[in-house]
Structure formats: structure tokens, C-alpha cells
Design a protein around this motif. Structure first.
Motif, PDB file in Angstrom:
ATOM      1  N   GLY A 271      34.389  -0.189  21.243  1.00 41.04           N
ATOM      2  CA  GLY A 271      33.911   1.034  21.902  1.00 41.04           C
ATOM      3  C   GLY A 271      34.720   2.250  21.522  1.00 41.04           C
ATOM      4  N   ILE A 272      35.197   2.290  20.261  1.00 33.66           N
ATOM      5  CA  ILE A 272      35.958   3.436  19.734  1.00 33.66           C
ATOM      6  C   ILE A 272      35.184   3.998  18.553  1.00 33.66           C
ATOM      7  N   SER A 273      34.891   5.298  18.579  1.00 33.88           N
ATOM      8  CA  SER A 273      34.033   5.880  17.535  1.00 33.88           C
ATOM      9  C   SER A 273      34.719   5.977  16.184  1.00 33.88           C
ATOM     10  N   GLY A 274      36.074   6.149  16.192  1.00 32.33           N
ATOM     11  CA  GLY A 274      36.791   6.273  14.922  1.00 32.33           C
ATOM     12  C   GLY A 274      36.963   7.707  14.478  1.00 32.33           C
ATOM     13  N   ALA A 275      37.171   8.607  15.443  1.00 31.90           N
ATOM     14  CA  ALA A 275      37.443  10.019  15.117  1.00 31.90           C
ATOM     15  C   ALA A 275      38.673  10.105  14.221  1.00 31.90           C
ATOM     16  N   ILE A 276      38.738  11.184  13.438  1.00 33.63           N
ATOM     17  CA  ILE A 276      39.809  11.296  12.434  1.00 33.63           C
ATOM     18  C   ILE A 276      41.204  11.175  13.067  1.00 33.63           C
ATOM     19  N   GLN A 277      41.346  11.707  14.285  1.00 34.24           N
ATOM     20  CA  GLN A 277      42.671  11.655  14.920  1.00 34.24           C
ATOM     21  C   GLN A 277      43.023  10.233  15.342  1.00 34.24           C
ATOM     22  N   ASN A 292      30.969  -2.241  18.298  1.00 28.44           N
ATOM     23  CA  ASN A 292      30.418  -0.960  18.711  1.00 28.44           C
ATOM     24  C   ASN A 292      28.900  -1.071  18.812  1.00 28.44           C
ATOM     25  N   THR A 293      28.314  -0.348  19.743  1.00 29.74           N
ATOM     26  CA  THR A 293      26.844  -0.365  19.869  1.00 29.74           C
ATOM     27  C   THR A 293      26.178   0.480  18.788  1.00 29.74           C
ATOM     28  N   ASP A 294      26.945   1.376  18.171  1.00 31.62           N
ATOM     29  CA  ASP A 294      26.370   2.323  17.205  1.00 31.62           C
ATOM     30  C   ASP A 294      26.690   1.896  15.771  1.00 31.62           C
ATOM     31  N   PRO A 295      25.663   1.469  15.005  1.00 25.52           N
ATOM     32  CA  PRO A 295      25.936   1.032  13.628  1.00 25.52           C
ATOM     33  C   PRO A 295      26.413   2.170  12.734  1.00 25.52           C
ATOM     34  N   SER A 301      31.680   2.104   9.841  1.00 22.80           N
ATOM     35  CA  SER A 301      31.576   2.223   8.370  1.00 22.80           C
ATOM     36  C   SER A 301      32.913   2.010   7.682  1.00 22.80           C
ATOM     37  N   LYS A 302      34.026   2.254   8.385  1.00 20.20           N
ATOM     38  CA  LYS A 302      35.336   2.060   7.745  1.00 20.20           C
ATOM     39  C   LYS A 302      35.868   0.637   7.928  1.00 20.20           C
ATOM     40  N   GLY A 309      27.127  -4.352  18.935  1.00 20.37           N
ATOM     41  CA  GLY A 309      26.757  -4.883  20.239  1.00 20.37           C
ATOM     42  C   GLY A 309      27.592  -4.287  21.341  1.00 20.37           C
ATOM     43  N   ASP A 310      27.250  -4.654  22.548  1.00 18.20           N
ATOM     44  CA  ASP A 310      27.929  -4.134  23.743  1.00 18.20           C
ATOM     45  C   ASP A 310      29.260  -4.885  23.933  1.00 18.20           C
ATOM     46  N   MET A 311      30.360  -4.142  23.934  1.00 17.44           N
ATOM     47  CA  MET A 311      31.681  -4.783  24.072  1.00 17.44           C
ATOM     48  C   MET A 311      31.790  -5.595  25.363  1.00 17.44           C
TER      49      MET A 311
END
Ligand SMILES: Cc1cc2nc3c(=O)[nH]c(=O)nc-3n(C[C@H](O)[C@H](O)[C@H](O)COP(=O)(O)OP(=O)(O)OC[C@H]3O[C@@H](n4cnc5c(N)ncnc54)[C@H](O)[C@@H]3O)c2cc1C
Length: 327
Positions: A271-277, A292-295, A301-302, A309-311
Motif C-alpha cells: 500500500g505504498i505508491s513509491g513516490a520519489i521521496q 498494491n491494488t494499483d498496477p 513498475s520499479k 491486490g488488497d494488502m
């Protein structure tokens, strides 16, 4: 002479302040012009533990200017900047450097205003004399800035360099001084502090497995399964800044630019988007398994592997499978 504003804590000088000292020493060593061979002095307001003086000598600081008196006992941006200003004026320092902590940046901003010079915050590199590279837009962009004023005033971003002892350690001499204090400088000061929880960021930085959790945890009570997974894998829990900003978890668990930098064998961000920071703190993980729920999330992608899926369903299922296999 290069003057470093040093923050202290019970056990000595703060690690980021020792990074700033190392940065200053490196400038004096590398430059063949104005900065070549300049001695490094420190200025401290408030507590000066004996251990800090010893550490500063080890890191190459020859003199420590210690502002003493009631006005300096508690932190205040303006009053501590007054102490740094007095030390700069009496020594003629050509540069004043601090760590880019909230206090370091606040004190240097006051100092620059008092001296009528510019200040650069969060510097990560410097071509002497004073073409600095600094982080802006939360670290997403680097910009160069030429500091022509003297003293050059800038703060060093955390982790820009690793703190290290000088090739030729010295015994630092302490000079106590009591600069004049204007009533206006005492208007905003720390009046009380409360101890935080224990800081376990050391074990996070050295963990071989880190299970991460972000906004997808959904709330302060959403960390049970990820904590259990961390325990099952003999790892540590790391979280995103959203999580610490919302008060769901303590700051010492934060991974990223303004948290800990980790390099585990396995990182499992849930459930972490992976923002640059955030990425800035986990990019050197050997293997990343994102949940993550968002492919299309940047972390997905990294990542080396991803489960879409739902954590709240995936993580308990992994825990159950680990327990089942271990009998
Ligand atoms: C100066 C500065 C410094 C910063 N320093 C840091 C830092 O050190 N560390 C840091 O982390 N951030 C830092 N940030 C913040 C950073 O920009 C992001 O805002 C933050 O990392 C986002 O956290 P997040 O991924 O938890 O939340 P979001 O970006 O909101 O992402 C949540 C993710 O969870 C997924 N999700 C939602 N629900 C579920 C679910 N049920 N199951 C699985 N997935 C789900 C979503 O698809 C999404 O990808 C900093 C920002 C600035 C400006």
C-alpha cells in the motif's frame, strides 16, 4: 575558517551535524584556493556534552565556541542565530554551515537575514568556492546556486555525505562566550518538551527484511498483519511519510528522504505508491515485492515482483501460509 553550527543530544553531537562537519572538512581539503587548509570551528548553543567535544575533535574541529547563559539553555531560532552571528563576527568565518535539519535551517535562515546574505538550504555538493548543488521540490530536482556573499551560508542535506573522522584528529579547545541578547530574540523559544517513543531506526536500517506499509494500511489499526509478517520474517517494519504524518506510526519507522535509508535483501512495500521521496530511501533494496491494488503505481513498475491486490487480504494470506509451512 569555516564555522559549523552543531546540534547536540545527550550522547554527543548529532550524527547529521557530524555529516556537516565532514562536508566542511572535505571542502577545506579539496579546494586549492580560498578554502584550502581552512580550520574548522564549531558553534554550539545549549548543552555541550563532553562527548560532543571529543567527537568534534575526532572529526577535525579545532575550536568549539559555546554560547552559555540562561538565554541559550532552551532552543530558540532567533536567539541561537544570535550566538552563531556573534561567533561568525568574532572569528571572521568565510562560511557558516549547518545540517539541513529543521533547527539547522531555521538558525541559518535567521543568521542570513541578520548578516544580509543569501542562504542555500539542503546542499548535496559544492564546488569551491561555493557553487553549491542543492535539493529543491522535495528532492525531486537539483539546482545549482553560486554563493558570492561572505560568509557563504548553507545547510547540508541529511545523508549528502557520510560522517567520518579526520585523517588527523585534534583535541578541540572550548571557548565559552555570552553574546548580548535582544528581548525580541526571546519571543519564540521552546518552553517544554516531551520524550518520544524509543527510536528503533537503527534496526530498520540494518534489517535484512523490511515490510513496508503506506496509506493503504487505512488507519492506525491497519498495521497488525504487516507487523506480523515482519516478525515472521525476522525483519523490521518501515512506513511511508503519510503514515507518520497522520500519526499512525512513529517517525523512526519512516523510510525515505526524510526518514531512514534501507538496503535490505528483501523489501515488501504494501500500500505504498513509491513516490520519489520514498524511493530515495529504499532504492538500494536487493529485491522488492510490491503489494498494491494499483498496477500502475510507481512502486509496482520499479519492483522485482508485484502482487496486485488488497494488502488486507494478501498479507494475512501470506502470514497464514508461512505459519502453515512452519507447522
Ligand atoms: C520534502 C518531502 C520529503 C518527503 N519525504 C518522504 C519520506 O522520507 N518518505 C516517504 O515515504 N514519503 C516522503 N514524502 C512524501 C511523498 O511525496 C509521498 O506523499 C508519500 O510517500 C506517499 O505515501 P504513500 O505511498 O503511503 O501514500 P499514497 O501516495 O497515497 O499511496 C498509497 C498507495 O496505496 C495503494 N493502496 C491503497 N489501498 C490499498 C490496499 N488496500 N491494498 C494495497 N494497496 C493499496 C494505492 O494504490 C497507492 O499506490 C516527502 C515529501 C516531501 C515533499
Amino acid at each position: 575558517m569555516i564555522l559549523v553550527f552543531v546540534e547536540t543530544e545527550a550522547g554527543g553531537a548529532s550524527e547529521p551535524s557530524l555529516e556537516a562537519v565532514t562536508f566542511a572538512r572535505d571542502l577545506a581539503t579539496r579546494d586549492s584556493g580560498e578554502l584550502a587548509g581552512q580550520p574548522i570551528h564549531a558553534v554550539v548553543a545549549g548543552e555541550l556534552p563532553a562527548a560532543a567535544v571529543e567527537q568534534l575533535g575526532t572529526h577535525g574541529v579545532s575550536e568549539v565556541h559555546h554560547a552559555i547563559g540562561d538565554a541559550f539553555s532552551a532552543y530558540g531560532g532567533a536567539v541561537w542565530a544570535g550566538a552563531v552571528e556573534a561567533a561568525q563576527r568574532s572569528t571572521g568565518a568565510i562560511a557558516v554551515i549547518a545540517t539541513g535539519s529543521p533547527r539547522g535551517n531555521e538558525v541559518l535562515a535567521h543568521l542570513a537575514a541578520r548578516l544580509g546574505v543569501v542562504m542555500a538550504a539542503n546542499v548535496v555538493g559544492c564546488q569551491p568556492p561555493f557553487l553549491v548543488t542543492r535539493q529543491v521540490v522535495g528532492g525531486a530536482v537539483l539546482e545549482e546556486m553560486q554563493l558570492d556573499d561572505r560568509p557563504a551560508v548553507f545547510s547540508v542535506a541529511g545523508h549528502a555525505v557520510e560522517a567520518g573522522p579526520a585523517a588527523a584528529p585534534v583535541t578541540a579547545t572550548v571557548h565559552e562566550f555570552s553574546p548580548e541578547v535582544a528581548a525580541a530574540d526571546l519571543v519564540a523559544r521552546v518552553v517544554s518538551t516531551e520524550p518520544g517513543g524509543p527510536d528503533r531506526s537503527g534496526s530498520l536500517r540494518s534489517a535484512r527484511v523490511v515490510v513496508g506499509a503506506g496509506r493503504g494500511a487505512g488507519g492506525a489499526d491497519g498495521f497488525g498483519p504487516v507487523s506480523e509478517l515482519a516478525e515472521l520474517l525476522d525483519g523490521a517494519l518501515g512506513v511511508s511519510r503519510v503514515v507518520t504524518s497522520l500519526g499512525w506510526r512513529p517517525h523512526h519507522e519512516q523510510v525515505g528522504q526524510t526518514g531512514s535509508r534501507i538496503s535490505p535483501e528483501l523489501y515488501i512495500p504494501c500500500g505504498i505508491s513509491g513516490a520519489i521521496q520514498h524511493w530515495a530511501g529504499c532504492a538500494s533494496s536487493k529485491t522488492i515485492l510490491a503489494i498494491n491494488t494499483d498496477p500502475d503505481a510507481p512502486m509496482v513498475s520499479k519492483a522485482t515482483y508485484a502482487v496486485i491486490g488488497d494488502m488486507h487480504e494478501v498479507v494475512p494470506a501470506i502470514n497464514e501460509e508461512i505459519r502453515r509451512r512452519r507447522g
